[in-house]
Every structure is written in structure tokens, then in C-alpha cells.
Scaffold this active site. Structure first.
Site, PDB file in Angstrom:
ATOM      1  N   GLY A   1      44.997  24.779  44.380  1.00 16.97           N
ATOM      2  CA  GLY A   1      45.884  25.292  45.411  1.00 16.97           C
ATOM      3  C   GLY A   1      46.967  26.161  44.804  1.00 16.97           C
TER       4      GLY A   1
ATOM      5  N   ASN B   1      38.040  33.575  44.306  1.00 19.67           N
ATOM      6  CA  ASN B   1      38.325  32.241  43.762  1.00 19.67           C
ATOM      7  C   ASN B   1      37.333  31.255  44.360  1.00 19.67           C
ATOM      8  OD1 ASN B   1      41.432  33.521  44.244  1.00 19.67           O
ATOM      9  ND2 ASN B   1      40.904  32.806  42.199  1.00 19.67           N
TER      10      ASN B   1
ATOM     11  N   ASP C   1      47.373  29.374  50.680  1.00 22.65           N
ATOM     12  CA  ASP C   1      46.672  28.201  50.142  1.00 22.65           C
ATOM     13  C   ASP C   1      47.674  27.248  49.496  1.00 22.65           C
ATOM     14  OD1 ASP C   1      44.463  26.577  49.630  1.00 22.65           O
ATOM     15  OD2 ASP C   1      43.986  27.566  47.732  1.00 22.65           O
TER      16      ASP C   1
END
Length: 341
Positions: free
Chosen positions: A273, A180, A235
Site C-alpha cells: 500500500g 504495480n 492506495d
């Protein structure tokens, strides 16, 4: 009714931006924010974590660092659970995609003098810095930061393979949410994901929330790196657990919580996130990945503890979680029960 009670080590999360409405990067962040965040994580079975400060002006970053340090000084149990700080940015790639939800106006090249100012504000608590290795001066910064005991993680980047190799030679040891924080399309080969997967000196942090990485991709990454070189991270953001809708946040500005629980920049598929705790991520991984359960648990306990130099937290029983099925019943931190369901 048969109860499936079991006890396991407390979870260790190296990347927490916020959770349950408590935002590390809020403009009005204060000691109470960190205390409430820590209590919310205890209820999820997370006993050690790194609050994560994202790209902002130096003034904002140093303010948040100082608040985290003050929170630790306020309570020995907070000091125990907040084992350090992860600064994600501001030396990241500027392109849409690799940059993610980070503010393009605040991106800048790495500066070891700025890191030293961060450490003064943070009581020396900065343990991990995420950067893009293609930024000017990155290799020199990595070497200097590593010499100061700070781990460097590669993330939000799109480097050439030789830039990955240079970063590792300089001392980089981690990859932030590998797979990512990069372009949606990459050259088939070579590309920087293959380079990071092939590099045994890099431990991969992976988000197993069901949105950041498909199960097959995550499975292949774990097999390539081996479980001992993988860490599960959340995250998580402050909007984790919020009802679907549009929200305004310090991270990403306008963020959409979708019906599936993912956090996206409105009108795009770019993630802002995670909407999951590390407990949620571990549960998802246990349900969806053909990986031994003890290996997945180690990726959320033993391996991050080793990276932080806190291996005893997994073995001495002072940080532990009691579960009934997949529900957290009790959480103990440093020998003190801090949460009862």
C-alpha cells in the site's frame, strides 16, 4: 505575507485502504473507524472516496462491507463522501509479486453468488471489484458483474495479452494501480502491461506517490493512455504518515515504514500500500511530471467522478477545497464545511 489562496473541486479517491491510523480492514473495524477515516480524508481535501476491502475470508469481507454500510446510514455527510466500495480481491494471482500483500490463504476464483452476498451485506454499495483476469471463470464473472452495474478492474495479475482482451470484451473497464501488483520482471513484449496500455476501453488507475512508479514510467503511461483515461489514486493504508519502523497490520501482516515514507514487506522491496494521501500524490505529480496541472487535477476529480456517475460533484461547487499554497484550509462537502485548518 502574500497568500496564494485558491479553490478547487474536492478530490475523489477510488482506492483507500485506510489513512492516519484508521484501517478499513482491521479486525475491529466499526462505524467510528469509518467516521474517523472520513474526517482525516476531509482534512486532506478528499471529499469522495471508495473504502477498499482487501482479500480475506468471505465472512471477514461481508463483515467489513456491513460496517461501511452502517457508517453511511449513520450520517448523511458520511453517506455523501463514501460513494461506494472497492473490493480488491480475493480473485488475484497467487504468485509472489503479483499477489502483493494479499493473503495467499484466502485467494479464490470469482463467484457471482459471492458478489451477490457482498451486495446484500453492503446495501448494494460495491462499485468496483479488482480481479486477475487469468483466474478460472473470470470472463463469465466480469460479464455478470458488469450487468449488475459493478465495474471490474484488472489488477494483481499476470495474464496473457489474450486474457486481457477477453476481460475487456466481457466488460472490464479499469486497471488497478497499473504497473504495480505484477512480477518484477516481464517479457519485453508481449506482456500484459502493453496490452492494458494499448486498450482504449481500460481507464488506468495510477499511484503517484513517488514509490510505486518512477516519474518517467508514470509520464509514459499517462501519455500512452491520455490524461482522460487516467485516474490518480492513493492506495493509502492505515500506516500512512506513521514514523519509520516495523508494524503489524491486517494487510500484509508485518509491514515496514521506511525513512522515505514507503510501506514495504520487511526484507523485500514489495510495497504494502501507499503512505500518501491523494492530496500528497497530486502534489508529487505536480512537482515531478511534465503533465499540464489541469490534466493532473482532472485525473483526481473529473475522471473518477465520471466513472462513478457523479460528474456534478466537480461542477456544482458543493464539494470543494480551499488551499493556501499546497495546504488545505477549508473543505466543504455537500455544501457543509467539514474541515477548517
Amino acid at each position: 505575507m502574500n497568500r496564494q489562496l485558491r479553490t478547487q473541486p474536492g478530490l475523489i479517491d477510488l482506492q483507500v485502504n485506510g489513512y492516519a491510523g484508521h484501517d478499513v480492514n482491521a479486525d475491529d473495524v466499526d462505524v467510528e473507524t469509518l467516521a474517523d477515516l472520513t474526517h482525516a480524508l476531509w482534512a486532506q481535501g478528499v471529499t469522495t472516496y471508495l473504502p477498499t476491502v482487501i482479500t480475506a475470508s468471505e465472512e471477514k469481507i461481508t463483515h467489513v462491507l456491513a460496517v461501511i454500510a452502517a457508517a453511511r446510514r449513520s450520517d448523511p455527510l458520511l453517506a455523501h463522501s463514501i460513494a461506494g466500495i472497492h473490493v480488491e480481491g480475493p480473485s488475484l494471482a497467487a504468485d509472489d509479486g503479483p499477489r502483493g500483500a494479499h493473503d495467499a490463504r484466502c485467494l479464490r476464483d470469482p463467484d457471482i453468488a459471492e458478489l451477490e452476498r457482498w451486495q446484500r451485506a453492503a446495501d448494494g454499495l460495491v462499485r468496483v471489484v479488482t480481479l486477475a483476469p487469468e483466474r478460472a471463470g473470470a470472463a463469465e464473472y466480469i460479464a455478470a458483474a458488469t450487468a449488475r452495474g459493478v465495474r471490474i478492474s484488472l489488477g494483481h495479475c499476470t495474464p496473457a495479452p489474450e486474457q486481457v482482451r477477453s476481460a475487456v470484451e466481457a466488460g472490464a473497464t479499469l486497471s488497478t494501480h497499473l504497473g504495480n501488483g505484477t512480477h518484477a520482471q516481464l517479457p519485453r513484449h508481449p506482456n500484459h502491461l502493453w496490452s492494458q496500455l494499448a486498450e482504449d476501453r481500460l481507464t488506468a488507475m495510477l499511484i503517484a506517490d513517488g514509490h510505486h512508479l518512477p516519474a518517467e514510467t508514470l509520464t509514459v503511461m499517462i501519455r500512452a493512455k491520455t490524461p482522460g483515461r487516467c485516474v490518480l489514486t492513493s492506495d493509502s493504508a492505515a500506516l500512512a504518515g506513521s514514523a519509520p519502523g516495523l508494524y503489524s497490520t491486517p494487510v500484509g501482516g508485518s509491514v515496514e515504514v521506511r525513512d522515505d515514507g514507503s510501506l514495504r514487506l520487511p526484507g523485500t522491496d514489495l510495497l504494502a500500500g501507499s503512505g500518501s494521501s491523494l492530496r500528497d500524490c497530486l502534489d508529487w505529480a505536480l512537482q515531478h511530471l511534465p503533465v499540464e496541472p489541469e490534466d493532473l487535477l482532472s485525473m483526481a476529480t473529473i475522471t473518477p467522478a465520471r466513472l462513478l456517475g457523479l460528474g456534478e460533484r466537480v461542477t456544482d461547487g458543493a464539494d470543494r477545497v480551499e488551499l493556501d499554497g499546497d495546504q488545505v484550509i477549508n473543505t466543504t462537502v455537500a455544501g457543509t464545511i467539514v474541515h477548517r485548518a
